[in-house]
Scaffold this motif. Structure first.
Motif, PDB file in Angstrom:
ATOM      1  N   ASP A 111       8.143 -17.808  49.959  1.00 33.19           N
ATOM      2  CA  ASP A 111       8.468 -16.714  49.063  1.00 33.19           C
ATOM      3  C   ASP A 111       8.361 -16.830  47.603  1.00 33.19           C
ATOM      4  O   ASP A 111       7.691 -15.999  46.783  1.00 33.19           O
ATOM      5  CB  ASP A 111      10.149 -16.179  49.198  1.00 33.19           C
ATOM      6  CG  ASP A 111      10.332 -15.622  50.621  1.00 33.19           C
ATOM      7  OD1 ASP A 111       9.306 -15.125  51.346  1.00 33.19           O
ATOM      8  OD2 ASP A 111      11.506 -15.699  51.075  1.00 33.19           O
TER       9      ASP A 111
ATOM     10  N   ILE B 180       4.393 -16.497  47.102  1.00 33.80           N
ATOM     11  CA  ILE B 180       4.233 -15.090  47.231  1.00 33.80           C
ATOM     12  C   ILE B 180       4.675 -14.456  45.891  1.00 33.80           C
ATOM     13  O   ILE B 180       3.793 -13.592  45.000  1.00 33.80           O
ATOM     14  CB  ILE B 180       4.874 -14.361  48.461  1.00 33.80           C
ATOM     15  CG1 ILE B 180       4.194 -14.840  49.547  1.00 33.80           C
ATOM     16  CG2 ILE B 180       4.773 -12.952  48.173  1.00 33.80           C
ATOM     17  CD1 ILE B 180       4.946 -14.139  50.765  1.00 33.80           C
TER      18      ILE B 180
ATOM     19  N   ILE C 142       2.119 -12.321  43.076  1.00 35.29           N
ATOM     20  CA  ILE C 142       2.538 -11.044  42.469  1.00 35.29           C
ATOM     21  C   ILE C 142       2.787 -10.800  40.707  1.00 35.29           C
ATOM     22  O   ILE C 142       2.270 -10.103  40.391  1.00 35.29           O
ATOM     23  CB  ILE C 142       3.963 -10.267  43.264  1.00 35.29           C
ATOM     24  CG1 ILE C 142       3.600 -10.345  44.638  1.00 35.29           C
ATOM     25  CG2 ILE C 142       4.405  -9.105  42.607  1.00 35.29           C
ATOM     26  CD1 ILE C 142       4.846  -9.972  45.464  1.00 35.29           C
TER      27      ILE C 142
ATOM     28  N   PHE D  94      -0.984 -16.138  55.067  1.00 34.57           N
ATOM     29  CA  PHE D  94      -0.366 -14.692  55.010  1.00 34.57           C
ATOM     30  C   PHE D  94      -1.181 -13.952  53.995  1.00 34.57           C
ATOM     31  O   PHE D  94      -2.025 -14.407  53.480  1.00 34.57           O
ATOM     32  CB  PHE D  94       1.226 -14.682  54.496  1.00 34.57           C
ATOM     33  CG  PHE D  94       1.225 -15.604  53.058  1.00 34.57           C
ATOM     34  CD1 PHE D  94       1.065 -15.043  51.826  1.00 34.57           C
ATOM     35  CD2 PHE D  94       1.735 -17.105  53.310  1.00 34.57           C
ATOM     36  CE1 PHE D  94       1.278 -15.626  50.636  1.00 34.57           C
ATOM     37  CE2 PHE D  94       1.498 -17.669  52.117  1.00 34.57           C
ATOM     38  CZ  PHE D  94       1.655 -16.980  50.705  1.00 34.57           C
TER      39      PHE D  94
ATOM     40  N   ILE E  44      -1.219 -10.500  51.437  1.00 37.83           N
ATOM     41  CA  ILE E  44      -0.398  -9.439  50.230  1.00 37.83           C
ATOM     42  C   ILE E  44      -1.105  -8.332  50.000  1.00 37.83           C
ATOM     43  O   ILE E  44      -2.482  -8.508  49.566  1.00 37.83           O
ATOM     44  CB  ILE E  44       0.099 -10.319  49.073  1.00 37.83           C
ATOM     45  CG1 ILE E  44       0.666 -11.827  49.474  1.00 37.83           C
ATOM     46  CG2 ILE E  44       0.949  -9.461  48.177  1.00 37.83           C
ATOM     47  CD1 ILE E  44       1.042 -12.667  48.282  1.00 37.83           C
TER      48      ILE E  44
ATOM     49  N   GLN F  62      -1.516  -4.636  47.971  1.00 38.71           N
ATOM     50  CA  GLN F  62      -1.001  -3.633  46.810  1.00 38.71           C
ATOM     51  C   GLN F  62      -1.202  -2.252  47.265  1.00 38.71           C
ATOM     52  O   GLN F  62      -2.479  -1.897  47.684  1.00 38.71           O
ATOM     53  CB  GLN F  62      -1.516  -4.108  45.476  1.00 38.71           C
ATOM     54  CG  GLN F  62      -0.812  -3.507  44.481  1.00 38.71           C
ATOM     55  CD  GLN F  62      -1.345  -3.710  42.917  1.00 38.71           C
ATOM     56  OE1 GLN F  62      -2.341  -4.765  42.884  1.00 38.71           O
ATOM     57  NE2 GLN F  62      -1.197  -2.980  42.136  1.00 38.71           N
TER      58      GLN F  62
ATOM     59  N   ILE G 108       4.236  -3.450  47.366  1.00 40.42           N
ATOM     60  CA  ILE G 108       3.700  -4.509  47.734  1.00 40.42           C
ATOM     61  C   ILE G 108       4.381  -4.942  49.117  1.00 40.42           C
ATOM     62  O   ILE G 108       5.363  -4.429  49.561  1.00 40.42           O
ATOM     63  CB  ILE G 108       3.891  -5.721  47.073  1.00 40.42           C
ATOM     64  CG1 ILE G 108       3.484  -5.681  45.615  1.00 40.42           C
ATOM     65  CG2 ILE G 108       3.180  -6.865  47.541  1.00 40.42           C
ATOM     66  CD1 ILE G 108       1.990  -5.328  45.020  1.00 40.42           C
ATOM     67  N   THR G 109       3.100  -4.928  50.062  1.00 39.67           N
ATOM     68  CA  THR G 109       3.563  -5.515  51.485  1.00 39.67           C
ATOM     69  C   THR G 109       3.104  -6.927  51.691  1.00 39.67           C
ATOM     70  O   THR G 109       2.080  -7.128  51.315  1.00 39.67           O
ATOM     71  CB  THR G 109       3.099  -4.227  52.503  1.00 39.67           C
ATOM     72  OG1 THR G 109       1.550  -4.269  52.481  1.00 39.67           O
ATOM     73  CG2 THR G 109       3.894  -3.075  52.510  1.00 39.67           C
ATOM     74  N   TYR G 110       3.988  -7.817  52.545  1.00 37.19           N
ATOM     75  CA  TYR G 110       3.455  -8.986  52.801  1.00 37.19           C
ATOM     76  C   TYR G 110       3.458  -9.234  54.293  1.00 37.19           C
ATOM     77  O   TYR G 110       4.507  -8.615  54.657  1.00 37.19           O
ATOM     78  CB  TYR G 110       4.149 -10.124  52.166  1.00 37.19           C
ATOM     79  CG  TYR G 110       5.047  -9.945  51.005  1.00 37.19           C
ATOM     80  CD1 TYR G 110       6.253 -10.840  50.597  1.00 37.19           C
ATOM     81  CD2 TYR G 110       4.983  -8.899  50.162  1.00 37.19           C
ATOM     82  CE1 TYR G 110       6.970 -10.544  49.586  1.00 37.19           C
ATOM     83  CE2 TYR G 110       5.552  -8.748  48.837  1.00 37.19           C
ATOM     84  CZ  TYR G 110       6.687  -9.498  48.762  1.00 37.19           C
ATOM     85  OH  TYR G 110       7.452  -9.433  47.372  1.00 37.19           O
ATOM     86  N   TYR G 111       2.412  -9.960  54.760  1.00 38.68           N
ATOM     87  CA  TYR G 111       2.347 -10.336  56.225  1.00 38.68           C
ATOM     88  C   TYR G 111       2.428 -11.841  56.472  1.00 38.68           C
ATOM     89  O   TYR G 111       1.417 -12.430  56.308  1.00 38.68           O
ATOM     90  CB  TYR G 111       1.298  -9.514  56.764  1.00 38.68           C
ATOM     91  CG  TYR G 111       1.157  -7.938  56.279  1.00 38.68           C
ATOM     92  CD1 TYR G 111       1.260  -6.793  57.318  1.00 38.68           C
ATOM     93  CD2 TYR G 111       0.600  -7.661  55.171  1.00 38.68           C
ATOM     94  CE1 TYR G 111       1.406  -5.770  56.872  1.00 38.68           C
ATOM     95  CE2 TYR G 111       0.562  -6.401  54.705  1.00 38.68           C
ATOM     96  CZ  TYR G 111       0.746  -5.359  55.504  1.00 38.68           C
ATOM     97  OH  TYR G 111       0.735  -3.971  55.200  1.00 38.68           O
ATOM     98  N   LYS G 112       3.517 -12.158  56.711  1.00 39.65           N
ATOM     99  CA  LYS G 112       3.488 -13.650  56.956  1.00 39.65           C
ATOM    100  C   LYS G 112       3.515 -14.403  58.368  1.00 39.65           C
ATOM    101  O   LYS G 112       3.847 -13.384  59.418  1.00 39.65           O
ATOM    102  CB  LYS G 112       4.621 -14.227  56.316  1.00 39.65           C
ATOM    103  CG  LYS G 112       4.837 -13.876  54.669  1.00 39.65           C
ATOM    104  CD  LYS G 112       6.224 -14.354  54.113  1.00 39.65           C
ATOM    105  CE  LYS G 112       7.382 -13.598  54.587  1.00 39.65           C
ATOM    106  NZ  LYS G 112       8.516 -14.280  53.860  1.00 39.65           N
TER     107      LYS G 112
ATOM    108  N   THR H 219      12.435  -6.596  46.225  1.00 35.19           N
ATOM    109  CA  THR H 219      12.286  -6.365  47.832  1.00 35.19           C
ATOM    110  C   THR H 219      13.244  -5.252  48.286  1.00 35.19           C
ATOM    111  O   THR H 219      14.178  -4.697  47.681  1.00 35.19           O
ATOM    112  CB  THR H 219      12.410  -7.622  48.616  1.00 35.19           C
ATOM    113  OG1 THR H 219      14.081  -7.846  48.557  1.00 35.19           O
ATOM    114  CG2 THR H 219      11.801  -8.805  48.273  1.00 35.19           C
TER     115      THR H 219
END
Length: 409
Positions: free
Chosen positions: A235, A238, A242, A343, A345, A347, A352-356, A399
């Motif tokens: 995190d 990430i 950002i 992962f 990220i 925009q 923002i969306t994160y895919y881990k 978040t």
């Protein structure tokens, strides 16, 4: 106090509107509960499908406990929703039974009045014919009034017959509805008994596993703490990406680089507004999956003394599942190194969306992506057999709860 005819009409109208409003409200509530019940049933089906696919894999005890906890929670919710539906149906059945009693009394009275009217009509015909009745009039005006009276009497007879017919049909419809409601209630009760048995079975297996874990609680607690430490490290990485993207956007706009929010271009602002407009309607980041852990601070599902601060959701899915973009956007970060599973990220304006926890990546930084576009494959842990996607949504660096954004999450 004596009420006039108009007052009685007003009271009757208000009573009718109140009953109609209550009936409409109950129907809406029943539809909401049925929708929720079907959603829970679909979620249980997804859980069972994933279990079937992974049944040959030797999962860790912690993973199994989490699986049991999740299914127990869903089953418990299903039982509660079904009970509420059955209770609401009981109230509707009682209401309909009262209506049937009232309608039967009303129909009995109408039929008695109609029978008396027919007898009176028959007797009047025997005493003298209509023609004689008219010819015995003293003048034309009286004859005209008698014609009007006979017509009104005939109309009243016809209206009374139609009213009896309508009330009989209404009574039949309510009786049919009552039988359907009773059958529906019995089906719900039967379904709940099956669900209750499934819940008891899941709880027994969960409790047996918990006894095994309690014997070596410190070792499992250390495993959990290590996972949480690794998650915080990812995190932090990430957030660094950002913050760099925010600083870059502000530099281009000639604003302070220390700002904590994106400086949006007109295109970015339009994209953000479109993203906001789709709150609660965004697609899932995988085509099939169930939420294994929700958003926010919560006790660990296995060791309650430990607290987890989840900044997103963990979604259990099938082996080989593809992670997909939940909305149009631009890839601003892709991390793939030996220390952490890859992962992505993306925009979407200032969202923002994160895919881990991916194993393969299909995109690179700077790529424009569209809704449902595959961006990578979710990693499957070879030792536990788990295929888990960690998914996060943020507005700038804050978040958000994904369940508020993703459709029926």
């Amino acid at each position: 106090m004596i009420l006039g005819k108009s007052s009685y009409k007003i009271i009757f109208l208000l009573g009718f509107l109140l009953c109609s409003s209550l009936s409409f409200s109950q129907n809406n509530k029943q539809k909401e509960l049925e929708t929720r019940r079907q959603e829970l049933r679909r979620e249980i089906q997804k859980i069972n499908e994933l279990r079937t696919e992974n049944k040959t894999i030797a999962k860790s005890k912690l993973s199994l406990i989490e699986d049991f906890n999740h299914k127990i929670s869903v089953l418990d919710n299903l039982i509660k929703v079904t009970n509420r539906q059955a209770n609401l149906l009981t109230r509707e059945i009682n209401t309909n039974q009262s209506k049937i009693t009232s309608l039967r009394d009303e129909l009995k009275q109408l039929k008695a009045e109609y029978a008396a009217m027919i007898v009176k009509s028959y007797k009047s015909k025997n005493q003298q014919s209509r023609i004689m009745f008219l010819l015995s009039s003293n003048n034309f005006k009286q004859a005209y009034k008698r014609v009007q009276y006979m017509q009104q009497y005939a109309d009243h007879q016809k209206k009374q017959g139609e009213t009896i017919k309508a009330k009989t049909k209404e009574l039949q419809d309510i009786n049919t509805n009552l039988l359907n409601q009773k059958e529906e209630k019995n089906n719900l009760i039967a379904e709940n008994k099956v669900t209750q048995k499934s819940l008891e079975s899941e709880r027994k297996q969960q409790q047996a596993l918990m006894k095994e874990i309690q014997g070596n609680i410190s070792r499992y607690a250390n495993q959990i703490k290590d996972k949480e430490k690794e998650a915080r490290r990812i995190d932090a990485e990430i957030n660094k990406i950002i913050r760099a993207a925010i600083a870059k956007s502000n530099k281009k706009a000639g604003k302070s680089s220390s700002s904590k929010t994106f400086a949006l271009t007109p295109e970015g602002l339009a994209l953000a507004k479109n993203f906001e407009a789709n709150r609660g309607k965004l697609v899932w980041p995988v085509s099939k999956g169930v939420v294994q852990m929700g958003y926010g601070k919560q006790p660990h599902p296995v060791i309650k003394s430990l607290t987890i601060n989840s900044n997103g959701v963990r979604i259990a899915t099938e082996k080989g599942a593809k992670a997909r973009a939940v909305f149009n956007g631009e890839v601003i970060g892709v991390v793939a190194n030996k220390n952490v599973n890859p992962f992505v990220i993306i925009q979407h304006g200032n969202y923002i969306t994160y895919y881990k926890n991916l194993s393969k990546i299909y995109v690179k930084a700077g790529d424009k992506v569209t809704t449902k576009q595959d961006i990578g494959e979710v990693f499957t842990n070879p030792s536990t057999g788990e295929t888990i996607l960690s998914f996060v949504i943020s507005k700038d660096t804050d978040t958000q709860n994904p369940s508020s954004w993703i459709y029926k999450m």
